[in-house]
Design a protein around this motif. Structure first.
Motif, PDB file in Angstrom:
ATOM      1  N   ILE A 123      -5.814 -12.478 -39.152  1.00  0.00           N
ATOM      2  CA  ILE A 123      -5.048 -11.567 -40.010  1.00  0.00           C
ATOM      3  C   ILE A 123      -3.585 -11.923 -39.825  1.00  0.00           C
ATOM      4  CG2 ILE A 123      -4.475  -9.185 -40.536  1.00  0.00           C
ATOM      5  CD1 ILE A 123      -7.151  -8.356 -39.432  1.00  0.00           C
ATOM      6  N   GLN A 124      -2.927 -12.277 -40.902  1.00  0.00           N
ATOM      7  CA  GLN A 124      -1.556 -12.778 -40.821  1.00  0.00           C
ATOM      8  C   GLN A 124      -0.708 -12.134 -41.899  1.00  0.00           C
ATOM      9  OE1 GLN A 124      -1.306 -17.010 -41.190  1.00  0.00           O
ATOM     10  NE2 GLN A 124       0.891 -17.116 -40.765  1.00  0.00           N
ATOM     11  N   THR A 125       0.536 -11.814 -41.536  1.00  0.00           N
ATOM     12  CA  THR A 125       1.515 -11.303 -42.492  1.00  0.00           C
ATOM     13  C   THR A 125       2.702 -12.255 -42.520  1.00  0.00           C
ATOM     14  OG1 THR A 125       2.576  -9.926 -40.800  1.00  0.00           O
ATOM     15  CG2 THR A 125       0.832  -8.902 -42.113  1.00  0.00           C
ATOM     16  N   TYR A 126       3.255 -12.444 -43.721  1.00  0.00           N
ATOM     17  CA  TYR A 126       4.416 -13.324 -43.859  1.00  0.00           C
ATOM     18  C   TYR A 126       5.148 -12.970 -45.143  1.00  0.00           C
ATOM     19  CZ  TYR A 126       1.025 -15.834 -46.764  1.00  0.00           C
ATOM     20  OH  TYR A 126       0.065 -16.170 -47.689  1.00  0.00           O
ATOM     21  N   ALA A 127       6.418 -13.369 -45.174  1.00  0.00           N
ATOM     22  CA  ALA A 127       7.274 -13.082 -46.331  1.00  0.00           C
ATOM     23  C   ALA A 127       7.176 -14.223 -47.335  1.00  0.00           C
ATOM     24  CB  ALA A 127       8.720 -12.881 -45.887  1.00  0.00           C
ATOM     25  N   VAL A 128       7.180 -13.869 -48.601  1.00  0.00           N
ATOM     26  CA  VAL A 128       7.159 -14.843 -49.692  1.00  0.00           C
ATOM     27  C   VAL A 128       8.340 -14.545 -50.603  1.00  0.00           C
ATOM     28  CG1 VAL A 128       5.832 -15.808 -51.608  1.00  0.00           C
ATOM     29  CG2 VAL A 128       4.639 -14.974 -49.584  1.00  0.00           C
ATOM     30  N   SER A 129       9.285 -15.471 -50.654  1.00  0.00           N
ATOM     31  CA  SER A 129      10.485 -15.256 -51.463  1.00  0.00           C
ATOM     32  C   SER A 129      10.212 -15.562 -52.932  1.00  0.00           C
ATOM     33  CB  SER A 129      11.619 -16.134 -50.956  1.00  0.00           C
ATOM     34  OG  SER A 129      11.300 -17.510 -51.112  1.00  0.00           O
ATOM     35  N   LEU A 139      -0.276 -10.507 -47.089  1.00  0.00           N
ATOM     36  CA  LEU A 139      -1.265 -10.226 -46.053  1.00  0.00           C
ATOM     37  C   LEU A 139      -2.451 -11.160 -46.271  1.00  0.00           C
ATOM     38  CD1 LEU A 139      -2.618  -8.571 -43.777  1.00  0.00           C
ATOM     39  CD2 LEU A 139      -3.370  -6.956 -45.537  1.00  0.00           C
ATOM     40  N   SER A 140      -2.730 -11.994 -45.268  1.00  0.00           N
ATOM     41  CA  SER A 140      -3.809 -12.974 -45.377  1.00  0.00           C
ATOM     42  C   SER A 140      -4.908 -12.613 -44.383  1.00  0.00           C
ATOM     43  CB  SER A 140      -3.286 -14.382 -45.083  1.00  0.00           C
ATOM     44  OG  SER A 140      -4.345 -15.312 -45.027  1.00  0.00           O
ATOM     45  N   VAL A 141      -6.156 -12.577 -44.872  1.00  0.00           N
ATOM     46  CA  VAL A 141      -7.342 -12.334 -44.041  1.00  0.00           C
ATOM     47  C   VAL A 141      -8.260 -13.545 -44.219  1.00  0.00           C
ATOM     48  CG1 VAL A 141      -9.270 -10.815 -43.558  1.00  0.00           C
ATOM     49  CG2 VAL A 141      -7.110  -9.838 -44.351  1.00  0.00           C
ATOM     50  N   HIS A 197       2.165 -12.142 -37.134  1.00  0.00           N
ATOM     51  CA  HIS A 197       3.132 -11.487 -38.001  1.00  0.00           C
ATOM     52  C   HIS A 197       4.335 -12.393 -38.193  1.00  0.00           C
ATOM     53  CE1 HIS A 197       0.833  -7.839 -37.969  1.00  0.00           C
ATOM     54  NE2 HIS A 197       0.925  -7.706 -36.645  1.00  0.00           N
ATOM     55  N   GLY A 198       4.781 -12.508 -39.427  1.00  0.00           N
ATOM     56  CA  GLY A 198       5.960 -13.297 -39.720  1.00  0.00           C
ATOM     57  C   GLY A 198       7.239 -12.509 -39.520  1.00  0.00           C
ATOM     58  N   ARG A 199       8.335 -13.188 -39.760  1.00  0.00           N
ATOM     59  CA  ARG A 199       9.649 -12.570 -39.579  1.00  0.00           C
ATOM     60  C   ARG A 199      10.216 -12.125 -40.929  1.00  0.00           C
ATOM     61  NH1 ARG A 199      12.729 -16.670 -35.285  1.00  0.00           N
ATOM     62  NH2 ARG A 199      11.204 -16.443 -33.569  1.00  0.00           N
ATOM     63  N   GLN A 209       5.639  -0.656 -43.133  1.00  0.00           N
ATOM     64  CA  GLN A 209       5.589  -2.059 -42.756  1.00  0.00           C
ATOM     65  C   GLN A 209       4.136  -2.449 -42.501  1.00  0.00           C
ATOM     66  OE1 GLN A 209       7.671  -4.545 -42.499  1.00  0.00           O
ATOM     67  NE2 GLN A 209       9.738  -3.662 -42.528  1.00  0.00           N
ATOM     68  N   LEU A 210       3.728  -3.600 -43.023  1.00  0.00           N
ATOM     69  CA  LEU A 210       2.342  -4.020 -42.866  1.00  0.00           C
ATOM     70  C   LEU A 210       1.943  -4.189 -41.394  1.00  0.00           C
ATOM     71  CD1 LEU A 210       1.693  -6.575 -45.757  1.00  0.00           C
ATOM     72  CD2 LEU A 210       0.873  -4.244 -45.533  1.00  0.00           C
TER      73      LEU A 210
END
Length: 801
Positions: free
Chosen positions: A557-563, A583-585, A520-522, A494-495
């Motif tokens: 630094i952000q993580t999120y789901a992309v469908s 993953l966005s920086v 962090h996203g869900r 997991q990121l």
């Protein structure tokens, strides 16, 4: 229709006239004998007979020249052939075996004045030689054809066929080729509803070929020029229908007092000989000025729909109108006003453009091209076409500019991809050679450290050499990462877990002036990647962000789901439709200029000062992401910061491949001592020497070979002996003459259970895909003495287990 006379034969005397000639000669002979008998003078008789014969000869020669006819009747079927080919819309000609023109159609005479015999036609690009070739082929095979002949009448196709009762003639047929080009589209526009709409607006339209002949026209033009809207104006010369006396243009059919016309010429450049031209004609009477102004709006609407970039300029060069295609081709920013054509080009080309526009707008009715560099797209020169036009209102010149941005972008992408592939191959090869050198250096350092203790002067020097060698090894790993050939050990992870492991390290790297925000996203999906390499990606991006914020800022630094649905809405040509974990920086730094944004992933490209950057940071990031199956994009504006987004595909669990491995009993970490016989195969002498000494110190009996053939000889010698056997084969993968996998296949023919340990500076995953062998272990170069001992021990333990 045009015909050529058949060859003439020399005249001959008729057979019926020969007795008369012999009679006249006999009379002359008798008369000479009578004179000789009466006068008794032989000389006088001789003179008489000579004069008589001379006179008769002159008379015969004069009569034969005057009465004998040289005419030879034409073949009986010439008239039939002429009638048959004269009604054809193609240019048809018939030649005999000597290549002489026998008969030609009316269209052939119009297309080729002077009736030259094929293949001696005025066609560019060695057209006469190409016609001669198909002519010879037709004599040999019966028929032949050829397409793409460039002429003043457009692109032609030629067909040649052998014909006649004795098959001693050639029939040549030439016709125009219709293509999906701008000329063809313009014809469809003029002949279809577009021509009707133009006619309703009072605009007469006609397309004229390079020879000045009408190819197509709308009904309003035909009605005004021919007096019949349903007439056929094809093939007529436009200049013959117009009267341009007193600098006013009128139709001949309407007389000298007719309403003058304004003419707009739109070149339809299809790149074949003289380009066709679209002529737009409008009434120019002062009483009809409101109608003319209304028609001007229709013309501008028509020009706005054409895919070719067009603009209208007045006599002093001021631009009156430009369509959207012209703005795109010129690279104009949205809302950027342009008053003169010279505003579109760089400073060096302003004078040339202004002078050309004035010359063509002053009354010249021909067009010309000028090579310029655009102000907003100065990377490469483009062709600006300028044509004089008697247009609507104040319009006096027509400017044309083709949008080559998409074509140039594709060319640059192909060139960039080719360059990156070549550099990647070079980097992989250089890294492989350096790995061999570093393996020898690190190995010798380890062996020397075994003979020295901490505190000794040599010990510190050796440690320094070893540390520098490890730094060099890190550089080779960067090269391999860029070329996507580094050894990855992917895991399901997991990121957020990876980011949490290095968050403290990132905080220390950022310092006090940079604020770190982690979000962090869900419902994040699992990804399959090497955690160590992924950490290197995040650290590299964070360090670059810190350098871009010298006065401080915020790093997010952000993580999120992309469908998959969201990817589909992005409409990206690069990103496949699938589920991703992103993953966005992002930083709030100075940003990256647009001209440099496309180069940031290139190897050895850096904007830092000399000595402060290798230019491999972002290229390493790119290589790791691509080798992990992901995608990376950069978005930046000067002054607004930079954002890097990494898309890693969501990993779907496979019950077979993702099953937990069966636990095996491993020896303790310090148990490196072993027994057995190892065959070491390495073509590099320095690497072979280090590996031999390292394995010998661990208790193994080591046999060495410099190549695959020598190793097979050692194995055959061992097979001949009944006692000792090979317990482990340690081999390099890439070797001259015979590589490691080929050696292993031959070795296992006699030793099926022989364990294998491959050493290589290339990526393990890449080697596993190319090597179809079981019970094979890999050891990446460069390695230390301890790593080699551990790899040998693990390979022997797994084989026994």
């Amino acid at each position: 229709m045009a015909t050529a006379s058949p060859p003439l034969t020399p005249p001959d005397l008729r057979t019926a006239d020969r007795p008369i000639l012999w009679g006249v000669l006999a009379i002359g002979l008798v008369t000479a004998l009578l004179l000789l008998w009466l006068l008794g003078d032989l000389v006088a008789a001789g003179i008489f007979i000579a004069l008589f014969c001379s006179t008769v000869g002159l008379v015969v020669l004069y009569a034969s020249r005057r009465s004998t006819s040289y005419t030879v009747s034409a073949p009986a079927d010439i008239g039939l052939m002429s009638a048959a080919i004269n009604d054809s819309g193609d240019a048809v000609a018939i030649t005999d075996r000597a290549g002489r023109l026998i008969c030609a159609s009316r269209v052939y005479g119009e297309w080729f004045p002077g009736l030259p015999s094929p293949p001696g036609l005025a066609i560019a690009d060695n057209g006469d030689e190409r016609l001669a070739q198909i002519g010879r082929a037709a004599w040999r095979d019966g028929s032949a054809s050829l397409d793409g002949l460039a002429s003043g009448r457009g692109r032609l196709s030629a067909t040649v066929m052998r014909a006649g009762l004795s098959e001693d003639h050639l029939v040549w047929r030439l016709r125009r080729m219709e293509g999906n080009d701008l000329t063809h589209q313009a014809r469809r526009l003029v002949e279809g509803d577009g021509g009707v709409r133009l006619g309703a607006a009072g605009v007469m339209a006609a397309i004229v070929d390079g020879g000045g002949r009408i190819v197509s026209a709308n009904r309003v033009f035909l009605q005004r020029a021919l007096g019949d809207g349903n007439g056929d104006g094809t093939g007529q010369v436009l200049a013959h229908l117009l009267d341009d006396s007193r600098d006013l243009i009128r139709f001949h059919s309407e007389g000298a007092n007719a309403t003058p016309l304004r003419v707009i010429q739109v070149p339809l450049d299809d790149g074949i000989g003289e380009s066709p031209t679209l002529f737009l004609l409008l009434d120019d009477a002062a009483a009809l000025r409101p109608a003319v102004e209304a028609a001007s709006g229709h013309i501008e609407a028509l020009l706005a729909m054409l895919p070719l970039g067009l603009a209208l300029a007045e006599r002093d060069g001021r631009i009156l109108f430009m369509n959207e295609a012209f703005r795109r081709a010129a690279g104009l920013p949205p809302g950027q006003p342009v008053l003169y054509p010279s505003d579109l080009v760089v400073k060096e080309d302003k004078a040339a453009v202004a002078d050309a526009v004035r010359r063509f707008a002053a009354g010249q009715r021909m067009s010309g091209d000028i090579a310029v560099r655009l102000r907003y797209r100065a990377d490469e020169p483009v062709a600006l076409t300028i044509a004089g036009a008697r247009g609507l209102g104040e319009a006096a010149a027509l400017l044309s500019l083709k949008d080559n941005s998409e074509e140039s972008r594709l060319k640059n992408q192909v060139a960039q991809a080719t360059k990156m592939q070549a550099v990647g191959q070079l980097a992989g090869g250089v890294a492989h050679d350096f790995n061999n050198i570093l393996t020898a250096i690190i190995g010798h350092c380890d062996l020397m450290l075994l003979r020295h203790r901490p505190g000794e002067s040599d010990y510190d020097d050796i440690q320094q050499i070893r540390q520098n060698s490890n730094r060099a090894a890190g550089l080779t790993r960067q090269l391999l990462a860029f070329s996507r050939q580094q050894t990855l050990r992917p895991q399901i992870l997991q990121l957020p877990d990876v980011i949490s492991e290095i968050s403290n390290l990132i905080k220390r790297l950022m310092g006090e002036q940079v604020k770190l925000i982690v979000k962090h996203g869900r419902n994040l999906g699992q990804v399959r990647a090497d955690p160590g390499q992924l950490e290197q990606v995040i650290v590299n991006l964070a360090v670059n962000a810190r350098d871009a914020m010298p006065g401080g800022g915020t790093l997010t630094i952000q993580t999120y789901a992309v469908s998959a649905a969201e990817v589909r809405r992005l409409n990206s040509d690069i990103l496949p439709v699938a589920d991703y974990t992103a993953l966005s920086v992002s930083d709030t730094g100075t940003g990256i200029p647009p001209e440099l944004l496309g180069k940031i992933f290139e190897p050895f490209f850096t904007t830092k000062e000399v000595g402060k950057g290798t230019g491999l940071g972002l290229s390493t990031v790119y290589g790791i992401v691509k080798q992990s199956g992901g995608f990376i994009f950069a978005d930046s504006k000067p002054g607004d910061g930079t954002s890097f987004v990494i898309y890693l595909p969501v990993h779907r669990a496979d019950p077979v491949t993702d099953a937990p491995p069966v636990p095996t009993k491993k020896p303790k970490q310090g148990e490196l001592w072993g027994t057995g016989t190892i065959l070491l195969v390495e073509d590099e002498d320095m690497v072979r020497a280090v590996a031999e000494r390292a394995l010998t110190r661990q208790g193994y009996k080591v046999l060495t070979a410099a190549n695959g053939e020598e190793a097979l000889e050692v194995l055959e010698a061992m097979a001949a002996e009944d006692g000792e056997v090979i317990d482990l084969l340690v081999s390099d993968v890439v070797m001259p003459t015979m590589d490691g996998p080929t050696l292993v296949r031959h070795a296992r023919e006699k030793f099926p259970q022989l364990p294998i340990l491959f050493m290589s500076g290339y990526a393990e995953e890449q080697l596993r895909r190319s090597i179809d062998l079981d019970r094979v272990a890999f050891l990446a170069k460069p390695f230390s003495v301890q790593q080699l001992a551990e790899a040998a021990r693990d390979a022997l333990v797994q084989n026994k287990g």
